[in-house]
Design an enzyme around this catalytic site. Structure first.
Site, short mmCIF file in Angstrom:
data_model
loop_
_atom_site.label_atom_id
_atom_site.label_comp_id
_atom_site.label_asym_id
_atom_site.label_seq_id
_atom_site.Cartn_x
_atom_site.Cartn_y
_atom_site.Cartn_z
N HIS A 18 39.90 49.20 36.78
CA HIS A 18 39.99 47.75 37.04
C HIS A 18 40.50 47.08 35.77
CE1 HIS A 18 38.19 43.86 38.84
NE2 HIS A 18 38.89 43.52 37.77
N HIS A 20 43.23 43.90 34.08
CA HIS A 20 44.17 42.78 34.18
C HIS A 20 45.20 42.90 33.06
CE1 HIS A 20 41.65 40.57 37.09
NE2 HIS A 20 40.65 41.18 36.46
N LEU A 21 46.47 43.01 33.43
CA LEU A 21 47.53 43.10 32.42
C LEU A 21 48.35 41.82 32.32
CD1 LEU A 21 48.98 46.70 32.95
CD2 LEU A 21 47.60 45.88 31.02
N ARG A 22 48.20 40.91 33.32
CA ARG A 22 49.00 39.67 33.34
C ARG A 22 50.50 40.00 33.41
NH1 ARG A 22 44.08 37.79 34.54
NH2 ARG A 22 42.79 37.28 32.74
N LYS A 104 43.16 44.85 47.06
CA LYS A 104 42.11 44.09 46.40
C LYS A 104 41.66 42.93 47.28
CE LYS A 104 39.52 42.29 43.21
NZ LYS A 104 39.11 42.50 41.85
N HIS A 141 35.93 42.29 45.04
CA HIS A 141 35.22 41.37 44.13
C HIS A 141 33.99 40.89 44.91
CE1 HIS A 141 34.99 38.34 40.80
NE2 HIS A 141 34.09 37.91 41.66
N HIS A 179 33.04 45.86 39.22
CA HIS A 179 32.30 45.21 38.13
C HIS A 179 30.89 44.78 38.59
CE1 HIS A 179 34.07 41.83 40.21
NE2 HIS A 179 35.20 41.87 39.56
N LEU A 224 33.42 36.68 35.08
CA LEU A 224 32.88 36.75 36.44
C LEU A 224 32.98 38.18 36.95
CD1 LEU A 224 34.36 33.46 37.90
CD2 LEU A 224 31.95 33.96 37.42
N ASP A 252 37.64 45.79 33.56
CA ASP A 252 37.87 44.36 33.86
C ASP A 252 38.30 43.63 32.59
OD1 ASP A 252 38.13 42.10 35.38
OD2 ASP A 252 35.99 41.62 35.40
N HIS A 256 42.56 36.13 28.17
CA HIS A 256 42.97 34.72 28.22
C HIS A 256 43.15 34.30 26.77
CE1 HIS A 256 41.95 33.99 32.48
NE2 HIS A 256 40.91 34.78 32.28
N ALA A 268 37.26 32.38 32.81
CA ALA A 268 36.38 33.55 32.85
C ALA A 268 37.19 34.79 32.52
CB ALA A 268 35.77 33.69 34.24
C1 NCD Z 1 39.27 37.90 35.81
C2 NCD Z 1 40.57 37.27 35.36
O1 NCD Z 1 40.57 36.58 34.34
O2 NCD Z 1 41.61 37.51 35.98
N1 NCD Z 1 38.18 37.24 35.15
C3 NCD Z 1 36.95 37.75 34.94
O3 NCD Z 1 36.08 37.02 34.47
N2 NCD Z 1 36.66 39.01 35.21
C4 NCD Z 1 39.17 37.82 37.30
C5 NCD Z 1 38.11 38.72 37.86
O4 NCD Z 1 38.21 39.93 37.81
O5 NCD Z 1 37.12 38.19 38.41
ZN ZN Z 2 38.82 41.58 37.17
#
Ligand code: NCD
Ligand code: ZN
Length: 349
Positions: A18, A20-22, A104, A141, A179, A224, A252, A256, A268
């Site tokens: 899990h 996030h690479l944006r 997802k 999620h 998560h 989150l 996860d 940001h 988050a």
């Molecule tokens: C994630 C995000 O920033 O994309 N944020 C987080 O708090 N984990 C989104 C997510 O996985 O809930």
């Molecule tokens: Zn996530």
């Protein structure tokens, strides 16, 4: 008790189930941090706009491959963002072509960029039935979004209101509860007989809600699902170090920029990609379970997804405190790296 006599550990190369690479500048800045240690990662589709179709997933995978450091063998495993308009046949085709590994599910409004998520679960049932037929996992999620449910209860409520009925309706669907943050979720996964697993993040093994709220508010610990009380953190550690095949790593890691985190309504997400393996080794060492780190980070995930473990290995060595940057620079601004609040002694060589 720490495993005092173990100072070196070689494990199969880990994967992140899990991540996030944006996109764009952020993608280019954060991808090398994951590609350095991990073989594969399940890539979250919550871009703006989200990655909904197989064509969008293929294009996003192309941008990730273009951003990879030269010589890297890292493989992104793509996901499709489930909406009420998702075409079951597009999902089937994406899976058959190797474009998407999982789908997802975000309940609408649950977290960052989840507005296109699902309100009415009956509307996505045809997609879920196709996924069950072809053995494609659903990453969930697991939080309800109802404003009257307390934010600390949203995961436990999701299990009763959404997950239990969903699993009854489509029992052959493979589900990853992502998560997990509560004893309730750990117990629910442990009590299940098949087709259910959970990922656990690095930071939820380390922080509880006091870290966020006691002694001043710490936006860099806000994510989150939000971290719960200490007893839940302890339950997560027990699940992670148990070796139980149903629990595996999904960091996860969710970058940001500092300006996006440090404002009256901050985002988050916690960025753990640079120091995750050092953090995990510290947690498993403190629990006297270093020998289970490989199951959690490298073996249980591929087994659930029906993939082989990575063929190569990484080695962790214990020594003087590891130094790592407090922030990484991106063209959009600095991103703060997760601070576990204690020294890390394990480094990946
Ligand atoms: C994630 C995000 O920033 O994309 N944020 C987080 O708090 N984990 C989104 C997510 O996985 O809930
Ligand atoms: Zn996530």
């Amino acid at each position: 008790m720490p495993d005092k006599n173990i100072t070196e550990l070689t494990i199969r190369r880990p994967d992140d189930w899990h991540l996030h690479l944006r996109d764009r500048a952020m993608l280019r800045a954060v991808l090398p941090e994951t590609a350095r240690h991990f073989g594969r990662a399940i890539i979250m589709p919550n871009l703006v706009p989200p990655v909904v179709t197989s064509a969008q997933a293929e294009a996003y995978r192309g941008r990730i491959m273009d951003a990879l450091p030269a010589g890297s063998d890292f493989t992104p495993l793509m996901t499709l963002y489930l909406t009420e308009a998702t075409d079951p046949e597009d999902v089937r085709a994406a899976h058959a072509a190797g474009i998407a590994t999982a789908v997802k599910l975000y309940p609408a409004g649950a977290t960052t960029n989840s507005a296109s998520g699902v309100h009415d679960f009956e509307k996505v049932r045809p997609v879920l039935e196709v996924m069950a037929e072809i053995g494609m996992p659903l990453c969930v999620h697991g939080e309800v979004t109802d404003s009257e449910i307390d934010i600390f209860d949203r995961e436990a409520t999701f299990i009763d209101r959404v997950l239990k009925p969903l699993r009854k309706k489509v029992p052959d669907l493979k589900i990853v509860m992502e998560h997990v943050t509560t004893q309730d979720a750990v117990d629910y996964v442990r009590d299940s007989s098949k087709n259910l697993a959970a990922t656990i993040t690095t930071h939820h093994l380390i922080i509880n809600r006091n870290h966020i709220l006691a002694g001043g508010i710490k936006p860099h610990y806000y994510c989150l699902p939000v971290a719960k009380r200490e007893a839940h953190r302890v339950a997560l550690v027990q699940a992670a170090v148990s070796g139980d095949k149903r629990f595996f790593l999904g960091t996860d890691s969710a970058p940001h920029t500092d300006p996006a985190k440090l404002q009256p309504c901050g985002c988050a997400g916690i960025f753990t990609a640079p120091n995750t393996m050092s953090c995990l080794a510290e947690v498993f060492d403190a629990a006297g379970r270093l020998r289970k780190l490989e199951a959690f980070a490298s073996l249980n995930g591929p087994a659930f997804y029906g993939l082989p473990a990575n063929a190569d290995t990484i080695t962790l060595v214990k020594g003087d405190p590891v130094t790592y940057p407090a922030h990484i620079a991106t063209d959009d601004g600095p991103v703060t790296v997760f601070d576990p609040g204690f020294d890390l002694h394990w480094r990946v060589t």
